[in-house]
Write a protein that holds these residues in place. Structure first.
Motif, PDB file in Angstrom:
ATOM      1  N   ASN A 101       0.967  -1.149  -0.243  1.00 60.77           N
ATOM      2  CA  ASN A 101      -0.151   0.027  -0.049  1.00 60.77           C
ATOM      3  C   ASN A 101       0.892   1.055   0.135  1.00 60.77           C
ATOM      4  OD1 ASN A 101      -2.358  -1.395   0.097  1.00 60.77           O
ATOM      5  ND2 ASN A 101      -2.690  -1.290   2.402  1.00 60.77           N
ATOM      6  N   GLY A 102       0.351   2.177  -0.602  1.00 61.25           N
ATOM      7  CA  GLY A 102       1.008   3.464  -0.698  1.00 61.25           C
ATOM      8  C   GLY A 102       2.115   3.669  -1.806  1.00 61.25           C
ATOM      9  N   VAL A 103       2.397   2.532  -2.500  1.00 61.88           N
ATOM     10  CA  VAL A 103       3.569   2.779  -3.443  1.00 61.88           C
ATOM     11  C   VAL A 103       3.095   3.457  -4.678  1.00 61.88           C
ATOM     12  CG1 VAL A 103       4.746   0.923  -2.704  1.00 61.88           C
ATOM     13  CG2 VAL A 103       3.139   0.309  -4.272  1.00 61.88           C
ATOM     14  N   GLY A 104       1.754   3.613  -4.903  1.00 61.90           N
ATOM     15  CA  GLY A 104       1.307   4.336  -6.106  1.00 61.90           C
ATOM     16  C   GLY A 104       0.673   3.192  -7.138  1.00 61.90           C
ATOM     17  N   LYS A 105       0.261   2.243  -6.554  1.00 61.86           N
ATOM     18  CA  LYS A 105      -0.449   0.966  -7.374  1.00 61.86           C
ATOM     19  C   LYS A 105      -1.683   1.546  -8.153  1.00 61.86           C
ATOM     20  CE  LYS A 105      -0.819  -1.959  -4.552  1.00 61.86           C
ATOM     21  NZ  LYS A 105      -1.820  -3.084  -4.032  1.00 61.86           N
ATOM     22  N   THR A 106      -2.569   2.323  -7.521  1.00 60.17           N
ATOM     23  CA  THR A 106      -3.869   2.611  -7.905  1.00 60.17           C
ATOM     24  C   THR A 106      -3.565   3.707  -9.188  1.00 60.17           C
ATOM     25  OG1 THR A 106      -4.882   2.515  -5.716  1.00 60.17           O
ATOM     26  CG2 THR A 106      -6.328   3.691  -7.225  1.00 60.17           C
ATOM     27  N   THR A 107      -2.692   4.474  -8.562  1.00 56.41           N
ATOM     28  CA  THR A 107      -2.445   5.651  -9.618  1.00 56.41           C
ATOM     29  C   THR A 107      -1.882   4.884 -10.877  1.00 56.41           C
ATOM     30  OG1 THR A 107      -1.947   6.983  -7.823  1.00 56.41           O
ATOM     31  CG2 THR A 107      -1.122   7.904  -9.738  1.00 56.41           C
ATOM     32  N   THR A 108      -0.942   4.092 -10.876  1.00 58.41           N
ATOM     33  CA  THR A 108      -0.369   3.381 -11.650  1.00 58.41           C
ATOM     34  C   THR A 108      -1.405   2.741 -12.759  1.00 58.41           C
ATOM     35  OG1 THR A 108       1.823   3.186 -10.528  1.00 58.41           O
ATOM     36  CG2 THR A 108       1.487   1.573 -12.437  1.00 58.41           C
ATOM     37  N   PHE A 131     -11.285  -5.151   0.487  1.00 51.77           N
ATOM     38  CA  PHE A 131     -11.468  -4.816   1.921  1.00 51.77           C
ATOM     39  C   PHE A 131     -11.540  -3.245   2.264  1.00 51.77           C
ATOM     40  CE2 PHE A 131     -10.749  -9.252   2.521  1.00 51.77           C
ATOM     41  CZ  PHE A 131     -11.754  -9.412   3.555  1.00 51.77           C
ATOM     42  N   ARG A 132     -11.035  -2.397   1.287  1.00 56.74           N
ATOM     43  CA  ARG A 132     -10.811  -0.778   1.637  1.00 56.74           C
ATOM     44  C   ARG A 132     -11.836  -0.295   0.524  1.00 56.74           C
ATOM     45  NH1 ARG A 132      -5.461   1.431   1.192  1.00 56.74           N
ATOM     46  NH2 ARG A 132      -5.379   0.399  -0.933  1.00 56.74           N
ATOM     47  N   ALA A 133     -13.018   0.155   1.084  1.00 55.83           N
ATOM     48  CA  ALA A 133     -14.103   0.528   0.424  1.00 55.83           C
ATOM     49  C   ALA A 133     -13.445   1.851  -0.483  1.00 55.83           C
ATOM     50  CB  ALA A 133     -15.384   1.231   1.087  1.00 55.83           C
ATOM     51  N   GLU A 137     -13.243   3.016  -4.691  1.00 53.41           N
ATOM     52  CA  GLU A 137     -13.717   4.290  -5.082  1.00 53.41           C
ATOM     53  C   GLU A 137     -12.563   5.024  -5.698  1.00 53.41           C
ATOM     54  OE1 GLU A 137     -16.821   4.936  -5.833  1.00 53.41           O
ATOM     55  OE2 GLU A 137     -17.056   2.848  -4.976  1.00 53.41           O
ATOM     56  N   GLN A 138     -11.410   5.117  -5.194  1.00 54.03           N
ATOM     57  CA  GLN A 138     -10.476   5.850  -5.695  1.00 54.03           C
ATOM     58  C   GLN A 138      -9.746   4.917  -7.148  1.00 54.03           C
ATOM     59  OE1 GLN A 138      -6.548   5.423  -3.392  1.00 54.03           O
ATOM     60  NE2 GLN A 138      -5.595   6.707  -4.643  1.00 54.03           N
ATOM     61  N   LEU A 139      -9.993   3.821  -6.865  1.00 47.49           N
ATOM     62  CA  LEU A 139      -9.451   3.004  -8.388  1.00 47.49           C
ATOM     63  C   LEU A 139     -10.519   3.314  -9.607  1.00 47.49           C
ATOM     64  CD1 LEU A 139      -7.870   0.756  -9.571  1.00 47.49           C
ATOM     65  CD2 LEU A 139      -9.490  -0.981  -9.121  1.00 47.49           C
ATOM     66  N   LEU A 243       8.496   1.269 -11.551  1.00 43.68           N
ATOM     67  CA  LEU A 243       9.049   2.179 -10.583  1.00 43.68           C
ATOM     68  C   LEU A 243       8.426   3.661 -10.557  1.00 43.68           C
ATOM     69  CD1 LEU A 243      12.877   1.904 -10.875  1.00 43.68           C
ATOM     70  CD2 LEU A 243      11.474   0.736  -9.351  1.00 43.68           C
ATOM     71  N   THR A 244       7.655   3.817  -9.336  1.00 46.55           N
ATOM     72  CA  THR A 244       7.003   5.059  -9.285  1.00 46.55           C
ATOM     73  C   THR A 244       7.869   6.171  -8.535  1.00 46.55           C
ATOM     74  OG1 THR A 244       5.938   4.565  -6.943  1.00 46.55           O
ATOM     75  CG2 THR A 244       4.754   3.798  -9.215  1.00 46.55           C
ATOM     76  N   LYS A 245       7.387   7.334  -8.623  1.00 40.45           N
ATOM     77  CA  LYS A 245       7.859   8.579  -7.944  1.00 40.45           C
ATOM     78  C   LYS A 245       9.303   8.962  -8.345  1.00 40.45           C
ATOM     79  CE  LYS A 245       4.429   7.246  -4.403  1.00 40.45           C
ATOM     80  NZ  LYS A 245       4.081   7.265  -2.884  1.00 40.45           N
ATOM     81  N   LEU A 246       9.609   8.318  -9.518  1.00 39.01           N
ATOM     82  CA  LEU A 246      11.042   8.661  -9.876  1.00 39.01           C
ATOM     83  C   LEU A 246      11.205  10.095 -10.157  1.00 39.01           C
ATOM     84  CD1 LEU A 246      12.221   6.144 -12.473  1.00 39.01           C
ATOM     85  CD2 LEU A 246      13.549   6.838 -10.447  1.00 39.01           C
ATOM     86  N   GLY A 270       6.891   5.674 -13.556  1.00 41.24           N
ATOM     87  CA  GLY A 270       6.133   6.514 -13.186  1.00 41.24           C
ATOM     88  C   GLY A 270       7.029   7.994 -12.637  1.00 41.24           C
ATOM     89  N   GLN A 271       6.425   9.108 -13.185  1.00 41.72           N
ATOM     90  CA  GLN A 271       7.267  10.116 -12.919  1.00 41.72           C
ATOM     91  C   GLN A 271       6.395  11.258 -12.623  1.00 41.72           C
ATOM     92  OE1 GLN A 271      11.268  10.618 -14.741  1.00 41.72           O
ATOM     93  NE2 GLN A 271      10.361   9.267 -16.431  1.00 41.72           N
ATOM     94  N   GLY A 272       5.351  11.178 -11.838  1.00 44.35           N
ATOM     95  CA  GLY A 272       4.388  12.303 -11.631  1.00 44.35           C
ATOM     96  C   GLY A 272       3.164  11.736 -11.286  1.00 44.35           C
TER      97      GLY A 272
HETATM   98  P1  GDP Z   1      -1.638   2.494  -3.639  1.00 44.46           P
HETATM   99  O1  GDP Z   1      -1.793   2.881  -2.051  1.00 44.46           O
HETATM  100  O2  GDP Z   1      -0.218   1.823  -3.835  1.00 44.46           O
HETATM  101  O3  GDP Z   1      -3.025   2.589  -4.358  1.00 44.46           O
HETATM  102  O4  GDP Z   1      -1.028   4.189  -3.833  1.00 44.46           O
HETATM  103  P2  GDP Z   1      -1.700   5.465  -4.549  1.00 44.46           P
HETATM  104  O5  GDP Z   1      -1.958   5.210  -6.190  1.00 44.46           O
HETATM  105  O6  GDP Z   1      -2.926   5.751  -3.761  1.00 44.46           O
HETATM  106  O7  GDP Z   1      -0.590   6.480  -4.626  1.00 44.46           O
HETATM  107  C1  GDP Z   1      -0.005   7.030  -3.293  1.00 44.46           C
HETATM  108  C2  GDP Z   1       0.529   8.375  -3.534  1.00 44.46           C
HETATM  109  O8  GDP Z   1       1.502   8.430  -4.238  1.00 44.46           O
HETATM  110  C3  GDP Z   1      -0.560   9.336  -4.184  1.00 44.46           C
HETATM  111  O9  GDP Z   1      -0.555  10.559  -3.298  1.00 44.46           O
HETATM  112  C4  GDP Z   1       0.004   9.477  -5.517  1.00 44.46           C
HETATM  113  O10 GDP Z   1      -0.512  10.621  -6.167  1.00 44.46           O
HETATM  114  C5  GDP Z   1       1.352   9.445  -5.506  1.00 44.46           C
HETATM  115  N1  GDP Z   1       2.066   9.009  -6.514  1.00 44.46           N
HETATM  116  C6  GDP Z   1       1.840   7.591  -7.230  1.00 44.46           C
HETATM  117  N2  GDP Z   1       2.812   7.671  -8.328  1.00 44.46           N
HETATM  118  C7  GDP Z   1       3.424   8.633  -8.319  1.00 44.46           C
HETATM  119  C8  GDP Z   1       4.379   9.210  -9.242  1.00 44.46           C
HETATM  120  O11 GDP Z   1       5.039   8.492 -10.157  1.00 44.46           O
HETATM  121  N3  GDP Z   1       5.155  10.340  -8.827  1.00 44.46           N
HETATM  122  C9  GDP Z   1       4.664  11.165  -7.734  1.00 44.46           C
HETATM  123  N4  GDP Z   1       5.189  12.267  -7.295  1.00 44.46           N
HETATM  124  N5  GDP Z   1       3.781  10.721  -7.069  1.00 44.46           N
HETATM  125  C10 GDP Z   1       3.157   9.591  -7.165  1.00 44.46           C
END
Ligand code: GDP
Length: 292
Positions: A101-108, A131-133, A137-139, A243-246, A270-272
């Motif tokens: 959790n938190g790595v950026g899975k949903t966003t990715t 389990f997490r409603a 919704e975020q997805l 790789l997210t958040k590069l 992922g770069q943003g």
């Molecule tokens: P999940 O819990 O793994 O599904 O994570 P989320 O997709 O909810 O992302 C967690 C946080 O990381 C959010 O605030 C996203 O906006 C942020 N995030 C995800 N990918 C990136 C990325 O490539 N760059 C930056 N800067 N933030 C990201």
């Protein structure tokens, strides 16, 4: 793109070194420091430096410009040892997306849906983190942004494998090209989570082949994040890394460290936080931005 716009560029750390007229002992110390602080890790740093020392000896050069070129070549050659191509030719191509959790899975997943739509592929997303409603919704929001359909659990806590099953079924029924399955990332219950993923895999494999299992890693957590993700690598049949958040990381070296340590190719970067901020992984471009 300008060198300075990449937080993970080694440009600053290497500038002094390459401004010198000749390679000396200090050059090697500086290079080692620069690689360690960029999170290449001790093993990769050692082997890169050893390889470069051998090249410098072999070519009998003392010119820092040659060393810079050799550094670029070495990094690129190492990064290109694994194939970053996504295998998505099956119809439907089923992709499991795993990670803490938190790595950026949903966003990715949202970005990836958009990326695929831009390449003319239709996508359905399965919300198998049941389990997490709020996660569902975020997805859903991200799936919509990415132009994808979504299959949600009918009630909170529904068996994740049944959601995965229904998602693949929807793709087969409607002729959708790609299935992206979001999965849970609760590390507290590691063995439960691995069992859950195994069950999802078993159920899907009755319907279709699994094309890819993508493990999402947060580059800002570097080597620590990798330690957290080891269970997935051991148990989830991971075929590629995202790789997210590069964009927010000074740890560009993690890219090479993670590939060499896991032996698994990086397939997406992922770069943003925007929907368009996901790209394929191109060693040449990456190394240009890293070394300059
Ligand atoms: P999940 O819990 O793994 O599904 O994570 P989320 O997709 O909810 O992302 C967690 C946080 O990381 C959010 O605030 C996203 O906006 C942020 N995030 C995800 N990918 C990136 C990325 O490539 N760059 C930056 N800067 N933030 C990201």
């Amino acid at each position: 793109m300008a060198e300075s716009s990449h937080p993970w560029s080694l440009g600053g750390a290497l500038r002094g070194m390459f401004a010198k007229k000749t390679i000396d002992d200090e050059t090697w110390d500086d290079l080692e420091d620069a690689l360690i602080s960029a999170d290449f890790g001790p093993d990769v740093t050692d082997s890169v430096v050893t390889e470069l020392r051998a090249s410098v000896d072999l070519f009998r050069t003392t010119d820092p410009a040659d060393l810079k070129r050799m550094l670029r070549e070495t990094l690129e050659e190492r990064l290109a040892r694994l194939d970053p191509t996504l295998t998505l030719s099956a119809r439907p191509a089923v992709v499991l997306v795993v990670g803490v959790n938190g790595v950026g899975k949903t966003t990715t997943i949202g970005k990836f849906a958009k990326f695929l739509a831009n390449h003319g592929r239709s996508v359905v997303v399965g919300a198998a983190d049941t389990f997490r409603a709020a996660a569902v919704e975020q997805l859903a929001t991200w799936a919509e942004r990415g132009g994808a359909q979504i299959v949600k659990p009918q009630q909170q806590g529904q068996d994740p494998a049944s959601v995965a099953f229904q998602t693949v079924e929807r793709a087969q029924r409607d002729g959708i090209d790609i299935v992206l399955i979001d999965t849970a990332g609760r590390l507290q219950t590691k063995s439960g989570l691995m069992d859950e993923l195994a069950k999802i895999r078993r159920v899907i494999e009755k319907q279709a082949e699994i094309a890819e299992v993508l493990l999402v890693l947060d580059a800002t957590t570097g080597q620590n994040g990798l330690a957290q993700a080891e269970a997935f690598i051991e148990h989830a049949g991971v075929t590629g890394l995202v790789l997210t958040k590069l964009d927010g990381s000074a740890k560009g070296g993690f890219v090479l460290a993670v590939q060499e340590r896991t032996g698994i190719p990086i397939k997406l970067v992922g770069q943003g936080e925007g929907i368009g901020d996901l790209t394929g992984f191109t060693p040449h471009v990456f190394v240009q931005n890293l070394v300059g």
